[in-house]
Write a protein that holds these residues in place. Structure first.
Motif, PDB file in Angstrom:
ATOM      1  N   LEU A 122      17.219  29.834 -46.956  1.00  0.00           N
ATOM      2  CA  LEU A 122      17.343  28.549 -46.258  1.00  0.00           C
ATOM      3  C   LEU A 122      16.051  28.140 -45.551  1.00  0.00           C
ATOM      4  N   MET A 123      15.098  29.046 -45.461  1.00  0.00           N
ATOM      5  CA  MET A 123      13.904  28.801 -44.654  1.00  0.00           C
ATOM      6  C   MET A 123      13.124  27.559 -45.104  1.00  0.00           C
ATOM      7  N   ASP A 124      13.113  27.267 -46.373  1.00  0.00           N
ATOM      8  CA  ASP A 124      12.304  26.152 -46.872  1.00  0.00           C
ATOM      9  C   ASP A 124      13.044  24.820 -46.931  1.00  0.00           C
ATOM     10  N   HIS A 125      14.305  24.818 -46.546  1.00  0.00           N
ATOM     11  CA  HIS A 125      15.090  23.581 -46.636  1.00  0.00           C
ATOM     12  C   HIS A 125      14.927  22.729 -45.372  1.00  0.00           C
ATOM     13  N   PRO A 126      15.149  21.427 -45.500  1.00  0.00           N
ATOM     14  CA  PRO A 126      14.985  20.520 -44.348  1.00  0.00           C
ATOM     15  C   PRO A 126      15.944  20.868 -43.213  1.00  0.00           C
ATOM     16  N   LEU A 127      15.517  20.503 -42.011  1.00  0.00           N
ATOM     17  CA  LEU A 127      16.345  20.674 -40.817  1.00  0.00           C
ATOM     18  C   LEU A 127      16.875  19.322 -40.360  1.00  0.00           C
ATOM     19  N   SER A 128      17.990  19.370 -39.688  1.00  0.00           N
ATOM     20  CA  SER A 128      18.606  18.147 -39.163  1.00  0.00           C
ATOM     21  C   SER A 128      19.018  18.377 -37.717  1.00  0.00           C
ATOM     22  N   GLY A 174      30.739   3.676 -31.925  1.00  0.00           N
ATOM     23  CA  GLY A 174      30.025   4.689 -32.696  1.00  0.00           C
ATOM     24  C   GLY A 174      28.515   4.619 -32.616  1.00  0.00           C
ATOM     25  N   LEU A 175      27.978   3.834 -31.676  1.00  0.00           N
ATOM     26  CA  LEU A 175      26.522   3.703 -31.598  1.00  0.00           C
ATOM     27  C   LEU A 175      25.860   4.984 -31.113  1.00  0.00           C
ATOM     28  N   PHE A 176      26.569   5.740 -30.253  1.00  0.00           N
ATOM     29  CA  PHE A 176      25.967   6.920 -29.650  1.00  0.00           C
ATOM     30  C   PHE A 176      26.148   8.164 -30.513  1.00  0.00           C
ATOM     31  N   GLN A 177      25.954   8.032 -31.800  1.00  0.00           N
ATOM     32  CA  GLN A 177      25.912   9.152 -32.733  1.00  0.00           C
ATOM     33  C   GLN A 177      24.665   8.979 -33.591  1.00  0.00           C
ATOM     34  N   MET A 178      23.897  10.044 -33.717  1.00  0.00           N
ATOM     35  CA  MET A 178      22.606   9.889 -34.386  1.00  0.00           C
ATOM     36  C   MET A 178      22.226  11.176 -35.114  1.00  0.00           C
ATOM     37  N   GLN A 179      21.632  11.011 -36.268  1.00  0.00           N
ATOM     38  CA  GLN A 179      21.098  12.143 -37.018  1.00  0.00           C
ATOM     39  C   GLN A 179      19.603  11.926 -37.225  1.00  0.00           C
ATOM     40  N   ILE A 180      18.831  12.952 -36.881  1.00  0.00           N
ATOM     41  CA  ILE A 180      17.379  12.890 -37.059  1.00  0.00           C
ATOM     42  C   ILE A 180      17.003  13.977 -38.055  1.00  0.00           C
ATOM     43  N   ILE A 230      21.954  21.698 -34.481  1.00  0.00           N
ATOM     44  CA  ILE A 230      20.857  21.905 -35.414  1.00  0.00           C
ATOM     45  C   ILE A 230      21.438  22.429 -36.732  1.00  0.00           C
ATOM     46  N   PHE A 231      21.043  21.791 -37.833  1.00  0.00           N
ATOM     47  CA  PHE A 231      21.533  22.180 -39.155  1.00  0.00           C
ATOM     48  C   PHE A 231      20.363  22.431 -40.109  1.00  0.00           C
ATOM     49  N   VAL A 232      20.627  23.282 -41.100  1.00  0.00           N
ATOM     50  CA  VAL A 232      19.772  23.366 -42.281  1.00  0.00           C
ATOM     51  C   VAL A 232      20.479  22.582 -43.378  1.00  0.00           C
ATOM     52  N   LEU A 233      19.686  21.842 -44.157  1.00  0.00           N
ATOM     53  CA  LEU A 233      20.267  20.965 -45.178  1.00  0.00           C
ATOM     54  C   LEU A 233      19.894  21.445 -46.579  1.00  0.00           C
ATOM     55  N   PRO A 234      20.608  22.419 -47.124  1.00  0.00           N
ATOM     56  CA  PRO A 234      20.335  22.829 -48.518  1.00  0.00           C
ATOM     57  C   PRO A 234      20.777  21.727 -49.468  1.00  0.00           C
ATOM     58  N   PRO A 235      19.951  21.348 -50.431  1.00  0.00           N
ATOM     59  CA  PRO A 235      20.282  20.237 -51.337  1.00  0.00           C
ATOM     60  C   PRO A 235      21.593  20.475 -52.067  1.00  0.00           C
ATOM     61  N   GLY A 236      22.471  19.458 -52.051  1.00  0.00           N
ATOM     62  CA  GLY A 236      23.711  19.503 -52.792  1.00  0.00           C
ATOM     63  C   GLY A 236      24.750  20.440 -52.221  1.00  0.00           C
ATOM     64  N   LYS A 237      24.502  21.018 -51.028  1.00  0.00           N
ATOM     65  CA  LYS A 237      25.453  21.945 -50.427  1.00  0.00           C
ATOM     66  C   LYS A 237      25.811  21.503 -49.015  1.00  0.00           C
ATOM     67  N   THR A 238      26.836  22.133 -48.478  1.00  0.00           N
ATOM     68  CA  THR A 238      27.280  21.818 -47.131  1.00  0.00           C
ATOM     69  C   THR A 238      26.213  22.240 -46.120  1.00  0.00           C
ATOM     70  N   PRO A 239      25.887  21.387 -45.134  1.00  0.00           N
ATOM     71  CA  PRO A 239      24.909  21.764 -44.117  1.00  0.00           C
ATOM     72  C   PRO A 239      25.328  23.045 -43.389  1.00  0.00           C
ATOM     73  N   LEU A 251       8.652  23.534 -34.432  1.00  0.00           N
ATOM     74  CA  LEU A 251       9.188  24.216 -33.261  1.00  0.00           C
ATOM     75  C   LEU A 251      10.621  24.683 -33.508  1.00  0.00           C
ATOM     76  N   LEU A 252      11.424  23.842 -34.158  1.00  0.00           N
ATOM     77  CA  LEU A 252      12.805  24.227 -34.471  1.00  0.00           C
ATOM     78  C   LEU A 252      12.820  25.422 -35.435  1.00  0.00           C
ATOM     79  N   ARG A 253      11.943  25.413 -36.414  1.00  0.00           N
ATOM     80  CA  ARG A 253      11.900  26.536 -37.371  1.00  0.00           C
ATOM     81  C   ARG A 253      11.502  27.835 -36.662  1.00  0.00           C
TER      82      ARG A 253
END
Length: 451
Positions: free
Chosen positions: A293-299, A259-265, A327-336, A277-279
């Protein structure tokens, strides 16, 4: 993972080890009489050895250690009674024309360790001289021949048992301390067990090690070895270690399964420039999904989809990796919320090095490509991401991988021995690492550390 050994500096260490073992030979007290003489010889000690020795390989036999035309100096105490005269003192004796022939037969034990399976020994002493000290020394010279005959017989019978014990007991106990399976880190382990008995040629001792990594969570999940077998053709250094593509592929497979070759940034791990650039790239997608969703963090998530493959050529080594990038948007407390799914193809250059006992790899990203799994149009839209994502991988992911690979793998040498003067050569399908052995302490001291 073949390994070849040539005698080199092992000769001097073996000679020193044999001298130390022979120096510890004990001889029993000798009592007897000759005419009106009654004598006792005791406290026999070997004080000096002058061995003309040679260590070499002999096919179908093993490792030969031979001593020719050498000498052993002894000191012993005498007590002699002649009529009513009593005398005691020292006797200096020397064994001349000492010849010892020893053959060590090597094999693989049930666990895959190297061991000495048998030893053949033959020792002979041509003559022995004795010199008496004290005022009556010359009087006793005429019984010297009688005494030296007994001492020669006893000493000759002590040499081979001492060498048998040193090889079959001490050296084998020492070899049993060298691990054949050991943990590399919290993800993988490595198997160094011998696949067959060592093969002795006129110039080397060739050993075929498994050289395989495994996932600590599932040690039986391994890959089949289809790699080219390394070919040893040089003997300038004492040790040559052959590393095939299988050696590296088994490590990559084990890391993949671990499982080493799995990564979240995301969040603090993502640079501001990449986030902007992603936004910008996915602005339209976000607005169509939900402008909130525009103001939420990206993953950014990277998952390698198959075990990476290594390739070794004379020009160097490389590693090919295929992965999914999402590429995901991460809304707090919700599913990406997924914005995109891409396929990544990357190629890393791999530089292999060895320092001491540590075999390490340094990775450098050379080729990078991403494309959409959904449409050719999206692939065109991803072109601006190529450069920034490559930079992100080089800055964020590659150092993380190198953090594991720079720790390296320990080649199983005992404490007190290190590799020096290392050199790495690249061939088609394999790498050859050549090195000399450095003894930080004597062979006898090294063996003593592991007893």
């Amino acid at each position: 993972m073949p390994k070849g050994l040539s005698p080199g500096k092992v000769k001097s260490q073996t000679k020193k080890f044999v001298e130390e073992e022979l120096s510890n030979i004990t001889m029993p007290e000798m009592n007897g009489s000759q005419g009106r003489f009654q004598y006792t010889i005791k406290d026999v000690k070997i004080t000096e050895l002058d061995l003309n020795s040679d260590l070499r390989f002999q096919p179908d036999v093993g490792l030969l250690f031979e001593v020719q035309n050498s000498s052993i100096t002894l000191n012993l105490q005498r007590r002699i009674l002649y009529w009513f005269l009593y005398d005691e003192g020292a006797i200096n004796a020397s064994a001349e024309g000492v010849n010892i022939f020893t053959a060590l037969h090597l094999s693989r034990d049930q666990e895959g360790r190297l061991k000495i399976s048998n030893i053949t020994c033959d020792a002979a002493i041509a003559k022995m001289n004795a010199k008496f000290s004290g005022t009556l020394g010359k009087v006793y010279d005429f019984i010297g021949a009688f005494l030296t005959t007994g001492m020669r017989f006893v000493l000759n019978k002590r040499i081979c048992p001492a060498l048998d014990h040193a090889a079959l007991v001490l050296v084998n106990q020492f070899l049993e301390t060298i691990p054949v399976r050991t943990q590399v880190n919290r993800y993988i382990g490595i198997d160094y067990s011998l696949l067959s008995d060592p093969v002795v040629t006129e110039s080397s001792l060739d050993m075929d090690f498994r050289g395989m990594f495994y996932d600590l969570k599932n040690e039986n999940d391994t890959i089949v070895n289809y790699a080219v077998n390394p070919v040893m053709s040089e003997y300038d250094r004492m040790i040559y270690l052959g590393l095939s593509e299988y050696f590296f592929d088994s490590g990559l497979y084990s890391y993949y399964k671990g499982g080493l070759f799995q990564m979240q940034i995301a969040n603090g791990r993502m640079s501001k420039d990449l986030e902007m650039l992603l936004r910008a790239t996915y602005f339209g997608t976000i607005m169509m999904l939900n402008p909130a969703l525009m103001d939420h963090p990206l993953s950014l998530e990277i998952e390698v989809t198959a075990p990476p493959q290594s390739t070794i050529k004379t020009s160097g080594a490389s590693m090919a990796v295929n992965a999914n990038v999402k590429i995901f948007v991460l809304p707090p407390g919700k599913t990406p919320v997924q914005l995109s799914s891409m396929t990544m193809e990357a190629k890393f250059n791999a530089k292999v090095s060895m320092k001491g006992k540590n075999l390490a790899i340094h990775l450098d990203l050379r080729r990078f490509k991403i494309f959409s799994t959904q449409s050719a149009l999206e692939s065109l839209a991803l072109i601006p991401l190529q450069g920034p994502l490559k930079t992100m991988l080089q800055i964020s992911v590659v150092p993380l991988l190198n953090n594991y690979t720079k720790q390296g793998v320990q080649i199983p040498l005992p404490d007190g021995m290190d590799f020096i003067e290392e050199v790495v050569e690249y061939h088609n399908g394999y790498i050859i690492v050549g090195a000399n052995l450095h003894f930080r302490s004597g062979l006898r001291e090294i063996i003593g550390l592991h007893r």
